[in-house]
Design an enzyme around this catalytic site. Structure first.
Site, PDB file in Angstrom:
ATOM      1  N   GLY A   1     -24.524  73.351  69.922  1.00 23.98           N
ATOM      2  CA  GLY A   1     -25.924  73.776  69.897  1.00 23.98           C
ATOM      3  C   GLY A   1     -26.042  75.239  70.328  1.00 23.98           C
ATOM      4  O   GLY A   1     -25.095  75.827  70.835  1.00 23.98           O
TER       5      GLY A   1
ATOM      6  N   GLN B   1     -27.545  76.466  72.838  1.00 29.07           N
ATOM      7  CA  GLN B   1     -27.296  76.599  74.281  1.00 29.07           C
ATOM      8  C   GLN B   1     -26.045  75.822  74.706  1.00 29.07           C
ATOM      9  O   GLN B   1     -25.963  75.343  75.833  1.00 29.07           O
ATOM     10  CB  GLN B   1     -28.515  76.134  75.076  1.00 29.07           C
ATOM     11  N   SER B   2     -25.067  75.715  73.835  1.00 33.07           N
ATOM     12  CA  SER B   2     -23.857  74.968  74.155  1.00 33.07           C
ATOM     13  C   SER B   2     -23.092  75.583  75.330  1.00 33.07           C
ATOM     14  O   SER B   2     -22.708  76.756  75.294  1.00 33.07           O
ATOM     15  CB  SER B   2     -22.951  74.936  72.917  1.00 33.07           C
ATOM     16  N   ASN B   3     -22.866  74.778  76.359  1.00 33.40           N
ATOM     17  CA  ASN B   3     -22.037  75.211  77.480  1.00 33.40           C
ATOM     18  C   ASN B   3     -20.585  75.323  77.047  1.00 33.40           C
ATOM     19  O   ASN B   3     -19.842  76.181  77.514  1.00 33.40           O
ATOM     20  CB  ASN B   3     -22.132  74.215  78.632  1.00 33.40           C
TER      21      ASN B   3
ATOM     22  N   CYS C   1     -19.463  76.134  74.007  1.00 38.90           N
ATOM     23  CA  CYS C   1     -19.251  77.366  73.235  1.00 38.90           C
ATOM     24  C   CYS C   1     -19.192  78.573  74.165  1.00 38.90           C
ATOM     25  O   CYS C   1     -18.354  79.456  73.995  1.00 38.90           O
ATOM     26  CB  CYS C   1     -20.347  77.535  72.181  1.00 38.90           C
TER      27      CYS C   1
END
Ligand SMILES: *Cc1c(COP(=O)(O)O)cnc(C)c1O
Length: 332
Positions: free
Chosen positions: A72, A74-76, A78
């Site tokens: 997503g 706001q992917s942690n 990524c």
């Protein structure tokens, strides 16, 4: 003995384990502990780095110089990959679900600051994200680079090792504290943390049961996903493990409005733990799991955590996801 594959030490380990002195007072018979995996490192905060220690070691074993992963906006996961790529001198290409915002914030801001290349896919195009990753790998190959693909959340048979390894650390924590919790609680999103803990506690003969609160999908999804990852893990690493023995316990009912969207009770829970203990949860994962854990504990014997004297909550991180949702907190 566990035969460990290659791993690069990237996280600040071991993380501390903290007793919630004040917060636990609301329960007569239960003490809550927090395994502070939000302290695996400032920029890499959270659970994903434990999995990436194994995934990136595998990438380097395959002589890859580029990492492709997805998630997503706001992917942690990524963000942790973007930071580690910069730290290790590897190129990072992220495939993110959603529209490119005018001003990047939270995790996405950090992705850009770390120099990650970003492709956006709309919700409707998302089904094809692994195909895009394959195309990008071919593109990089034609430019004389070798790109390694890490799936969503690094939840595959390689990333599974992250929380098998973390189980060793937990076992040591419990020995030091002379305490064996009835339950180890975690949020589950792509299943790798939950799966790793289930396999790790079983391999190490620990008596604690892993209970996960899903923040997306449903219990049947995690049942399938974890059994599949464990099967692939057994094949790839030639491991002996009787997966029929393990119980995959996913407690439903706490997703709220949907993945990434939370109701007011979650924002209140975040404020409550911050003010009573100085520990920050996030609205996407840990806030929902913590709220779920507290609600189930309040149900006593009728709840999913019945008979809990000691519960260890795995704080899987997510702090940078708080700021893009700052408008949802109520004060006063
Ligand atoms: C990814 C993530 C989780 C869920 O872990 P999975 O292994 O993907 O199930 C929980 N908390 C935070 C903060 C995360 O970023």
């Amino acid at each position: 003995m566990i035969k460990w594959p290659a791993r690069i030490e990237l996280a600040q380990l071991p993380t501390p384990i903290t007793k919630l002195e004040r917060f636990s007072k609301r329960f007569k018979d239960t003490t809550i502990w927090v395994k502070r995996d939000e302290l695996t490192g400032t920029e890499v905060s959270g659970n994903k780095i434990r999995k990436l220690e194994f995934c990136i070691a595998e990438a380097q074993n395959q002589s890859c110089d580029t990492l492709i992963t997805c998630g997503g906006i706001q992917s942690n996961h990524c963000r942790a990959t973007a930071v580690l790529g910069a730290r290790l001198g590897m190129k990072v290409h992220l495939i993110l679900r959603g529209e490119k915002p005018d001003v990047p914030e939270g995790n996405l801001l950090m992705d850009y600051l770390c120099g990650a290349q970003i492709s956006y896919l709309s919700q409707g195009q998302w089904r094809g994200h692994e195909d895009l990753a394959t195309e990008l790998q071919a593109l990089y190959a034609s430019g004389d680079r070798k790109a390694f693909f890490i799936p969503v959340g690094a939840s595959d048979e390689v990333g599974l090792w992250g929380y098998i390894k973390a189980s060793e650390e937990l076992k040591q924590n419990f020995q030091d504290l002379k305490m064996e919790p009835e339950y180890i609680v975690t949020a589950t999103g792509s299943g790798g943390t939950q799966g790793g803990l289930i396999v790790g506690t079983e391999l190490l003969g620990m008596g604690s049961q892993v209970v996960a609160f899903n923040v997306s999908d449903d219990a049947a999804y995690f049942e399938r996903k974890i059994r599949e990852d464990v099967m692939l893990w057994k094949q790839r690493y030639n491991q002996e493990f009787d997966e029929d023995k393990v119980k995959i316990k996913t407690v439903e009912g706490y997703v709220g409005p949907g993945y990434g969207a939370a109701g007011p009770e979650i924002f209140d829970s975040i404020a409550e733990l911050a003010s009573s203990e100085g520990i920050f949860l996030d609205p996407v994962y840990t806030g929902k799991a913590f709220h779920g854990m507290v609600t189930e504990l309040q149900k006593g014997h009728a709840g999913a955590l019945c008979g809990a004297k000691n519960v260890v909550f795995i704080h899987t991180g997510g702090l940078f996801g708080v700021f893009p949702q700052q408008q949802n907190f109520r004060f006063g």
